[in-house]
Design a protein around this motif. Structure first.
Motif, PDB file in Angstrom:
ATOM      1  N   MET A 241      25.518 -33.207   7.999  1.00 19.78           N
ATOM      2  CA  MET A 241      24.803 -32.458   8.752  1.00 19.78           C
ATOM      3  C   MET A 241      23.840 -33.389   9.643  1.00 19.78           C
ATOM      4  N   ASN A 242      23.834 -33.306  11.064  1.00 16.27           N
ATOM      5  CA  ASN A 242      22.976 -33.890  11.751  1.00 16.27           C
ATOM      6  C   ASN A 242      21.695 -33.251  11.911  1.00 16.27           C
ATOM      7  N   THR A 243      20.599 -33.792  11.865  1.00 18.96           N
ATOM      8  CA  THR A 243      19.286 -33.281  12.274  1.00 18.96           C
ATOM      9  C   THR A 243      18.666 -33.897  13.720  1.00 18.96           C
ATOM     10  N   THR A 244      18.122 -32.806  14.345  1.00 12.54           N
ATOM     11  CA  THR A 244      17.403 -33.253  15.530  1.00 12.54           C
ATOM     12  C   THR A 244      15.853 -32.459  15.558  1.00 12.54           C
ATOM     13  N   ASN A 245      14.828 -33.028  16.093  1.00 12.16           N
ATOM     14  CA  ASN A 245      13.620 -32.650  16.153  1.00 12.16           C
ATOM     15  C   ASN A 245      13.364 -31.910  17.383  1.00 12.16           C
ATOM     16  N   VAL A 246      12.631 -30.813  17.488  1.00  9.41           N
ATOM     17  CA  VAL A 246      12.450 -30.183  18.674  1.00  9.41           C
ATOM     18  C   VAL A 246      10.800 -29.979  18.526  1.00  9.41           C
ATOM     19  N   SER A 247      10.002 -30.120  19.670  1.00  7.68           N
ATOM     20  CA  SER A 247       8.347 -30.117  19.596  1.00  7.68           C
ATOM     21  C   SER A 247       8.289 -28.617  20.659  1.00  7.68           C
ATOM     22  N   ILE A 248       7.515 -27.747  19.965  1.00 10.17           N
ATOM     23  CA  ILE A 248       7.068 -26.610  20.772  1.00 10.17           C
ATOM     24  C   ILE A 248       6.143 -25.967  20.237  1.00 10.17           C
ATOM     25  N   GLY A 249       4.879 -25.351  21.112  1.00  5.90           N
ATOM     26  CA  GLY A 249       3.660 -24.738  20.533  1.00  5.90           C
ATOM     27  C   GLY A 249       2.762 -25.492  20.153  1.00  5.90           C
ATOM     28  N   LYS A 250       1.464 -24.862  19.597  1.00  2.22           N
ATOM     29  CA  LYS A 250       0.571 -25.821  18.943  1.00  2.22           C
ATOM     30  C   LYS A 250       0.379 -25.073  17.544  1.00  2.22           C
ATOM     31  N   THR A 251      -0.453 -25.740  16.677  1.00  2.26           N
ATOM     32  CA  THR A 251      -0.939 -25.324  15.387  1.00  2.26           C
ATOM     33  C   THR A 251      -1.714 -23.831  15.658  1.00  2.26           C
ATOM     34  N   THR A 252      -2.531 -24.105  16.750  1.00  2.80           N
ATOM     35  CA  THR A 252      -3.527 -23.094  17.051  1.00  2.80           C
ATOM     36  C   THR A 252      -2.686 -21.523  17.325  1.00  2.80           C
ATOM     37  N   ASP A 253      -1.284 -21.566  17.863  1.00  2.00           N
ATOM     38  CA  ASP A 253      -0.618 -20.378  18.242  1.00  2.00           C
ATOM     39  C   ASP A 253      -0.542 -19.642  17.064  1.00  2.00           C
ATOM     40  N   SER A 254      -0.321 -18.383  17.217  1.00  2.00           N
ATOM     41  CA  SER A 254      -0.070 -17.440  16.048  1.00  2.00           C
ATOM     42  C   SER A 254       1.384 -17.746  15.545  1.00  2.00           C
ATOM     43  N   PHE A 255       1.576 -17.479  14.257  1.00  2.00           N
ATOM     44  CA  PHE A 255       3.038 -17.677  13.612  1.00  2.00           C
ATOM     45  C   PHE A 255       3.975 -16.679  14.423  1.00  2.00           C
ATOM     46  N   GLU A 256       3.666 -15.622  14.821  1.00  2.00           N
ATOM     47  CA  GLU A 256       4.304 -14.765  15.730  1.00  2.00           C
ATOM     48  C   GLU A 256       4.811 -15.350  16.762  1.00  2.00           C
ATOM     49  N   ASP A 257       3.990 -15.874  17.535  1.00  2.00           N
ATOM     50  CA  ASP A 257       4.182 -16.691  18.837  1.00  2.00           C
ATOM     51  C   ASP A 257       5.253 -17.896  18.730  1.00  2.00           C
ATOM     52  N   LEU A 258       4.887 -18.630  17.726  1.00  2.00           N
ATOM     53  CA  LEU A 258       5.901 -19.563  17.194  1.00  2.00           C
ATOM     54  C   LEU A 258       7.141 -19.369  17.151  1.00  2.00           C
ATOM     55  N   GLN A 259       7.144 -18.084  16.254  1.00  2.00           N
ATOM     56  CA  GLN A 259       8.605 -17.725  15.944  1.00  2.00           C
ATOM     57  C   GLN A 259       9.436 -17.179  17.316  1.00  2.00           C
ATOM     58  N   ILE A 260       8.677 -16.506  18.191  1.00  2.00           N
ATOM     59  CA  ILE A 260       9.351 -16.070  19.551  1.00  2.00           C
ATOM     60  C   ILE A 260       9.721 -17.352  20.526  1.00  2.00           C
ATOM     61  N   LEU A 261       8.808 -18.556  20.100  1.00  2.00           N
ATOM     62  CA  LEU A 261       9.022 -19.860  21.045  1.00  2.00           C
ATOM     63  C   LEU A 261      10.216 -20.424  20.420  1.00  2.00           C
ATOM     64  N   SER A 262      10.213 -20.358  18.994  1.00  2.00           N
ATOM     65  CA  SER A 262      11.647 -21.198  18.383  1.00  2.00           C
ATOM     66  C   SER A 262      12.886 -20.366  18.835  1.00  2.00           C
ATOM     67  N   GLN A 263      12.859 -18.641  18.834  1.00  2.00           N
ATOM     68  CA  GLN A 263      13.928 -18.203  19.170  1.00  2.00           C
ATOM     69  C   GLN A 263      14.586 -18.424  20.465  1.00  2.00           C
ATOM     70  N   LYS A 264      13.535 -18.408  21.610  1.00  2.00           N
ATOM     71  CA  LYS A 264      13.882 -18.783  22.872  1.00  2.00           C
ATOM     72  C   LYS A 264      14.617 -20.132  22.998  1.00  2.00           C
ATOM     73  N   GLU A 265      13.916 -21.070  22.284  1.00  2.00           N
ATOM     74  CA  GLU A 265      14.316 -22.346  22.498  1.00  2.00           C
ATOM     75  C   GLU A 265      15.859 -22.680  21.748  1.00  2.00           C
ATOM     76  N   ALA A 266      16.035 -22.094  20.806  1.00  2.00           N
ATOM     77  CA  ALA A 266      17.302 -22.064  20.078  1.00  2.00           C
ATOM     78  C   ALA A 266      18.422 -21.302  21.023  1.00  2.00           C
ATOM     79  N   GLU A 267      17.970 -20.309  21.677  1.00  2.00           N
ATOM     80  CA  GLU A 267      18.922 -19.788  22.614  1.00  2.00           C
ATOM     81  C   GLU A 267      19.190 -20.581  23.688  1.00  2.00           C
ATOM     82  N   LYS A 268      18.300 -21.423  24.296  1.00  2.00           N
ATOM     83  CA  LYS A 268      18.262 -22.521  25.329  1.00  2.00           C
ATOM     84  C   LYS A 268      19.342 -23.529  24.784  1.00  2.00           C
TER      85      LYS A 268
END
Length: 78
Positions: A1-28
């Motif tokens: 299984m191949n693994t690739t890293n993606v960088s999004i958001g900041k540690t100061t963002d809420s976990f909910e915001d990071l979940q939303i960013l992750s969902q949007k990035e995964a869709e792209k």
């Protein structure tokens, strides 16, 4: 299984915001990903400022030929 890293958001963002960013990035990613049926590719989603793991996204191809993904937030280091 191949693994690739993606960088999004900041540690100061809420976990909910990071979940939303992750969902949007995964869709792209799903729109552009080329994988064979039965193959799985894992992406690690990390914060930009200080590398903390937000989640892992596992992409696969369905029998109908669509790219699907699942986000696993249990792997987080936040």
């Amino acid at each position: 299984m191949n693994t690739t890293n993606v960088s999004i958001g900041k540690t100061t963002d809420s976990f909910e915001d990071l979940q939303i960013l992750s969902q949007k990035e995964a869709e792209k990613i799903a729109e552009t990903l080329q994988i064979a049926e039965g193959e799985k590719i894992t992406f690690g989603f990390w914060t930009l400022d200080f590398p903390e793991l937000i989640c892992e996204a596992v992409f696969s191809k369905s029998e109908e030929g669509y790219i699907e993904f699942q986000l696993d937030f249990e792997q987080t280091t936040l």
